[in-house]
Write an enzyme that holds these catalytic residues in place. Sequence first.
Site, PDB file in Angstrom:
ATOM      1  N   TYR A 139      28.769  40.072  24.586  1.00 60.24           N
ATOM      2  CA  TYR A 139      28.386  42.156  24.706  1.00 60.24           C
ATOM      3  C   TYR A 139      29.778  43.139  24.281  1.00 60.24           C
ATOM      4  O   TYR A 139      30.935  43.033  24.235  1.00 60.24           O
ATOM      5  CB  TYR A 139      27.966  42.519  25.809  1.00 60.24           C
ATOM      6  N   GLN A 200      19.025  45.576  30.137  1.00 62.55           N
ATOM      7  CA  GLN A 200      18.111  44.045  28.907  1.00 62.55           C
ATOM      8  C   GLN A 200      18.967  42.903  27.884  1.00 62.55           C
ATOM      9  O   GLN A 200      18.112  41.833  27.728  1.00 62.55           O
ATOM     10  CB  GLN A 200      17.132  45.074  27.890  1.00 62.55           C
ATOM     11  N   ASN A 223      28.967  49.112  30.337  1.00 58.67           N
ATOM     12  CA  ASN A 223      29.365  50.271  31.531  1.00 58.67           C
ATOM     13  C   ASN A 223      28.813  49.344  32.483  1.00 58.67           C
ATOM     14  O   ASN A 223      28.199  48.141  32.946  1.00 58.67           O
ATOM     15  CB  ASN A 223      28.114  50.924  30.802  1.00 58.67           C
ATOM     16  N   SER A 246      39.531  51.050  33.198  1.00 54.33           N
ATOM     17  CA  SER A 246      40.633  50.903  32.462  1.00 54.33           C
ATOM     18  C   SER A 246      42.243  50.940  33.197  1.00 54.33           C
ATOM     19  O   SER A 246      41.707  52.445  33.993  1.00 54.33           O
ATOM     20  CB  SER A 246      41.037  50.829  31.564  1.00 54.33           C
ATOM     21  N   GLU A 336      46.309  45.588  35.191  1.00 51.30           N
ATOM     22  CA  GLU A 336      45.471  45.356  34.199  1.00 51.30           C
ATOM     23  C   GLU A 336      46.562  44.875  33.108  1.00 51.30           C
ATOM     24  O   GLU A 336      47.075  44.049  32.103  1.00 51.30           O
ATOM     25  CB  GLU A 336      44.163  45.985  33.871  1.00 51.30           C
ATOM     26  N   HIS A 337      46.992  46.205  32.591  1.00 44.53           N
ATOM     27  CA  HIS A 337      48.108  46.389  31.809  1.00 44.53           C
ATOM     28  C   HIS A 337      49.465  46.660  32.435  1.00 44.53           C
ATOM     29  O   HIS A 337      49.911  47.735  32.913  1.00 44.53           O
ATOM     30  CB  HIS A 337      47.953  47.264  30.786  1.00 44.53           C
ATOM     31  N   ASP A 370      46.175  45.932  22.800  1.00 46.52           N
ATOM     32  CA  ASP A 370      44.470  46.185  22.603  1.00 46.52           C
ATOM     33  C   ASP A 370      44.155  45.602  21.332  1.00 46.52           C
ATOM     34  O   ASP A 370      42.872  45.258  21.096  1.00 46.52           O
ATOM     35  CB  ASP A 370      44.449  47.500  22.916  1.00 46.52           C
ATOM     36  N   GLU A 424      31.017   8.504  57.443  1.00 50.10           N
ATOM     37  CA  GLU A 424      29.842   9.416  57.378  1.00 50.10           C
ATOM     38  C   GLU A 424      28.060   9.539  57.608  1.00 50.10           C
ATOM     39  O   GLU A 424      27.619  10.458  57.359  1.00 50.10           O
ATOM     40  CB  GLU A 424      30.183  10.103  55.622  1.00 50.10           C
ATOM     41  N   HIS A 429      25.468   4.731  50.411  1.00 50.47           N
ATOM     42  CA  HIS A 429      27.134   5.098  49.182  1.00 50.47           C
ATOM     43  C   HIS A 429      27.924   3.780  49.455  1.00 50.47           C
ATOM     44  O   HIS A 429      28.409   3.472  48.487  1.00 50.47           O
ATOM     45  CB  HIS A 429      27.370   6.227  49.591  1.00 50.47           C
TER      46      HIS A 429
END
Length: 450
Positions: A139, A200, A223, A246, A336-337, A370, A424, A429
Site C-alpha cells: 500500500y 477498499q 491513514n 511519525s 521510530e527514528h 528515509d 497427556e 500419538h
Amino acid sequence: MKLVASPARMSTASSTFDAEFKARLHWSAEADAAIEHRVAEILADVRVRGDAAVLEYTQRFDGLAADSVSALELTAAELKAAFDGLPAAQREALQSAAARVRRYHEAQKKASGESWSYRDEDGTLLGQKVTPLDRVGIYVPGGKAAYPSSVLMNAIPAHVAGVGEIIMVVPTPRGEKNPLVLAAAYVAGVSRAFTIGGAQAVAALAYGTATVPGVDKITGPGNAYVASAKKNVFGTVGIDMIAGPSEILVLADGSTPADWVAMDLFSQAEHDELAQSILLCPDAAYIDAVQEAINRLLPTMPRAEIIAKSLTGRGALILTRDMEEACAISNRIAPEHLEVSSRDPHRWEPLLKHAGAIFLGAYTSESLGDYCAGPNHVLPTSGTARFSSPLGVYDFQKRSSLIEVSEAGAQKLGVIAAELAYGEGLQAHARAAELRLNPVPEARVVKGQA
C-alpha cells in the site's frame, strides 16, 4: 498573525517531570469508533461484491470516473513511460536510491534468510527451510502527498526475498497520478499496480476480486482507515504492522549546529499534526539555541502550519542531567527514528536498546534514511520498537521446519514421545511413535480410558 511553534519545555530535575513526560507521549493507537464501524462495512461489502464494491468506493472517495476496476490498473508501459518522462536528475536519484536499498536488503537476506540443516549422530536430519511468499500487496499512500520512497522500501525487499508477485495499490484522488511513484514502481519491479486506495484497496488485496488478485501479506503505511482495515484483515492475510504517527527523537550533546537539529525536528513534524519530535539534551543553553532556530526557520517552511501544530501539540525539548539519563529516557520512549547527534555517537550507541532506526553522528540526518541510505524506512512506531523491527526481507519469507528421522533415531525419540503422549492422555500419538520401535511394545491403557 505570526506562526509560533512552542514545544513543551521540561527538565528531568523537576518533581513533575514523569507526569508531564507521560502526558506528552500519550497517543491512542485505537481508531475512532466511527472509523472502525465504517471500515468493517467496507471490508464486508468488498468481500461479497468484489470489483463492484471496489469501483463504487473508488468513485465515491477518490472521484475517479472509471467504469471497471480493470481500468484502474496501471500498465507496465505506463510505469516505464513515467520513468522515462522524469527529469534526468530525478531518474538518477531514483535509481541510486533503489540500488542502495537493494544492496542493503541483499546483505540482510544473506545474513538471516537462508535455509539450513544438520544431521544428528544417528542420521536424523533437522533444519529449517526458508521460502518466499507467493504474492504480496504493498500500500502506497496518495492524496495529500506522494511517496515514491515507500514504493522502494516495500517492493525492493519483497523482490530480494524472491516474492513471485508484488501488487501495488495507490490512491489517485481525482485521477492525479504522481510520475515519481509510477517510476519507482517500474524501478522496484512491481508486478501489477492499481489506482485504488483506502479500506477498499486493503479488502481487495486481502480477499481478492475478479480483477485484483488476493495476496498473502499486506505491507505499507496509510491513514486511519487503512490502518483499521489492515488490523481487521489480519489472520486472513499477514500484515507488517499498525503504524502510528511519525516520530523522531534527537539525543544531542550540544556539538551539532542548532539549525541542523531544528530542521531534523521539522522533518518529522511536517508529516502531520500528530507527528512527534523530541530533543533530549543536558545543555540548557543549547536547548535555548534550538528553540531560537525553530522560531527563525519556521516561517521559511512551506508546511509551517503543520509543523507548528505538531511541535506545539506533541513536541518536547527536555533538559536531562547527562547523556546517560538521555539514553535511559530514549529507551523508555522506544522511538521510530533516533538521532544520536554527538561528537562521539559510538560512546552512546551501546546504551540504546529500543529504536526503529538509529542514526549515528551529526551528519546522519534522518531524512537520508528515509530516502537513500539503504536500510528500510518502514519502522515501528508508538513504542512498539520495544518488540518490533523494521520492515525487511524476513517479512516476505516464511520458515518451515525440516525433520527426517532415521530408523535409529526413531528408536530413541519414539520412547520419549510415547511417554509424554501417554502422560497427556493422547494414545494415538503414543502408538504412532511406538509402532516404529523395534520390537513394537504392547499398547498401554491410558488411565481413565477404556
